[in-house]
Design a protein around this motif. Sequence first.
Motif, PDB file in Angstrom:
ATOM      1  N   ASP A 138       0.887  -1.242   0.095  1.00 24.34           N
ATOM      2  CA  ASP A 138       0.077   0.222   0.087  1.00 24.34           C
ATOM      3  C   ASP A 138       0.780   1.271   0.119  1.00 24.34           C
ATOM      4  O   ASP A 138       1.905   1.306   0.741  1.00 24.34           O
ATOM      5  CB  ASP A 138      -0.927   0.020   1.132  1.00 24.34           C
ATOM      6  CG  ASP A 138      -1.987  -1.290   1.261  1.00 24.34           C
ATOM      7  OD1 ASP A 138      -2.179  -1.579   0.060  1.00 24.34           O
ATOM      8  OD2 ASP A 138      -2.643  -1.585   2.533  1.00 24.34           O
ATOM      9  N   ARG A 185      -7.576   1.858  -4.857  1.00 19.54           N
ATOM     10  CA  ARG A 185      -6.643   1.323  -4.162  1.00 19.54           C
ATOM     11  C   ARG A 185      -5.394   1.151  -5.125  1.00 19.54           C
ATOM     12  O   ARG A 185      -4.267   0.904  -4.617  1.00 19.54           O
ATOM     13  CB  ARG A 185      -6.910  -0.100  -3.537  1.00 19.54           C
ATOM     14  CG  ARG A 185      -7.685  -0.129  -2.490  1.00 19.54           C
ATOM     15  CD  ARG A 185      -7.452   0.545  -1.418  1.00 19.54           C
ATOM     16  NE  ARG A 185      -6.252  -0.293  -0.785  1.00 19.54           N
ATOM     17  CZ  ARG A 185      -6.409  -1.107  -0.202  1.00 19.54           C
ATOM     18  NH1 ARG A 185      -7.632  -1.937   0.102  1.00 19.54           N
ATOM     19  NH2 ARG A 185      -5.424  -1.888   0.201  1.00 19.54           N
ATOM     20  N   GLY A 216      -2.414   5.911   0.590  1.00 19.57           N
ATOM     21  CA  GLY A 216      -2.084   4.624   0.620  1.00 19.57           C
ATOM     22  C   GLY A 216      -2.278   3.946  -0.604  1.00 19.57           C
ATOM     23  O   GLY A 216      -2.512   2.709  -0.849  1.00 19.57           O
ATOM     24  N   THR A 217      -2.584   4.531  -1.911  1.00 24.77           N
ATOM     25  CA  THR A 217      -2.752   4.040  -2.989  1.00 24.77           C
ATOM     26  C   THR A 217      -1.663   3.410  -3.757  1.00 24.77           C
ATOM     27  O   THR A 217      -0.566   4.183  -3.732  1.00 24.77           O
ATOM     28  CB  THR A 217      -3.434   5.029  -3.867  1.00 24.77           C
ATOM     29  OG1 THR A 217      -4.746   5.602  -3.537  1.00 24.77           O
ATOM     30  CG2 THR A 217      -4.013   4.606  -5.340  1.00 24.77           C
ATOM     31  N   SER A 218      -1.661   2.307  -4.367  1.00 26.45           N
ATOM     32  CA  SER A 218      -0.362   1.672  -4.967  1.00 26.45           C
ATOM     33  C   SER A 218      -0.633   2.412  -6.416  1.00 26.45           C
ATOM     34  O   SER A 218      -1.465   2.130  -7.164  1.00 26.45           O
ATOM     35  CB  SER A 218      -0.456   0.272  -5.167  1.00 26.45           C
ATOM     36  OG  SER A 218      -0.378  -0.326  -3.753  1.00 26.45           O
TER      37      SER A 218
END
Length: 458
Positions: free
Chosen positions: A93, A171, A211-213
């Motif tokens: 993350d 995400r 927290g985004t990939s």
Amino acid sequence: MAKAKTAYVCTDCGAEHAKWQGSCAECGAWNTLSEIVLQPAAKSAGAARGGYAGKAAGAPKVTPLTEVAMTAEVRTLTGIGELDRVLGGGLVDGSVVLVGGDPGIGKSTLLLQMLGTLGAQLPSVYVTGEESLAQVAARAQRLGLPLAPLQALAETCIERILDQAASARPRVLVIDSIQTIWTELLTAAPGSVSQVRESAARLTRFAKETGTSVFLVGHVTKEGGIAGPRVLEHMVDAVLYFEGESGSRFRVLRAFKNRFGAVNELGVFAMGDKGLREVPNPSAIFLSAHAGPTPGSAVMVTREGTRPLLVEVQALVDQSSLGNPRRVALGLEQNRLAMLLAVLHRHGGVAAYDQDVFINVVGGIRVQETAADLPALLAVLSSLRDRPLPEKTVAFGEVGLSGEIRPVPNGEERLKEAAHHGFRRAIVPRANAPKSGRVGDLEVVGVERLGQAIDACR
């Protein structure tokens, strides 16, 4: 809104200039000045409209590491085993991954396949700056991917991309490609050094705060490097690079940088009509299927990241008609080949100063470790004498300038991999040889000098 303060920096020497000019006043290089942001605008458009950016809950303070919670990072499997291996065990993350490679090698295909498998469990967005949404949907249908979980956005302005991402809350975010993205804060053209660096910085900040990939697709220059400033590679958490010959259906994905896993980790794929398919046994594609023993061929065990691989090293030695014989190495370092030939002459008693020497690693893989020294010399010797090495023989080891055979890391794992593939004899440094002299059905011959290794091949 206050205007952003910019400057022009030379990409060769780093000298800073107040305005653009044709040549750098410090180093004299032409057309090397690129615009950068020294002080951004007082309030960005994304923040004014309630974007992702916000003030931190509190000012940072110095904290002893003993008080930091030593919790392992949470990883999410992508559903593609070889990609998970290269990433270090899955997606982390808030990580930012740069994916590079030649045009048409499979960068967009792999990432679209990843989103197709992740879409059911993680919300994701595919941002395309080079294709239309219809083209992306058509490719997904050709690959046999489910369209329902896939979300796409055709946009190149970073402010609008971040606004949409703040609303969709994905995400996983894929940017294809970073060279097409531009920001309203700069007047430079998309793809310039300043636009690429500022856009990547905004995306990196978004990844860390939410927290985004984030996956960034990078173009490749004529020199073979990822386009854009070198600082782009320092800003991201991982740099993955596609390798492979244009005429081959096999693709190798290598990690050149990874803050969450091993560097030089390697994943192998095969390109088919349904996209990239994993290759479960990579050693099989790097070994040629000869009908019998062949002169000029030696098998070595190399180590890529955490994976031992069997690869074949081929050599062709022929009488040279030139005053300076040719030394050509594909997959190995050419300067090291010249050094090894000198060691072979001085400490092995075999002269090749009047011979053209060609070295090739089968499968298009590039071996960057010194364990290839011994098998390369044995392949050259085999071709020069026109006599094949003993059947089912494998070798590895570093050759020093004084003719000694030095040990290499993870010798036991290499020997187990060779035994697993049915090899019956291994010529290795004595320090890597087990005391029993065997690993299963594999006979291990430990050598200390180059002459001993040559004698062991007879």
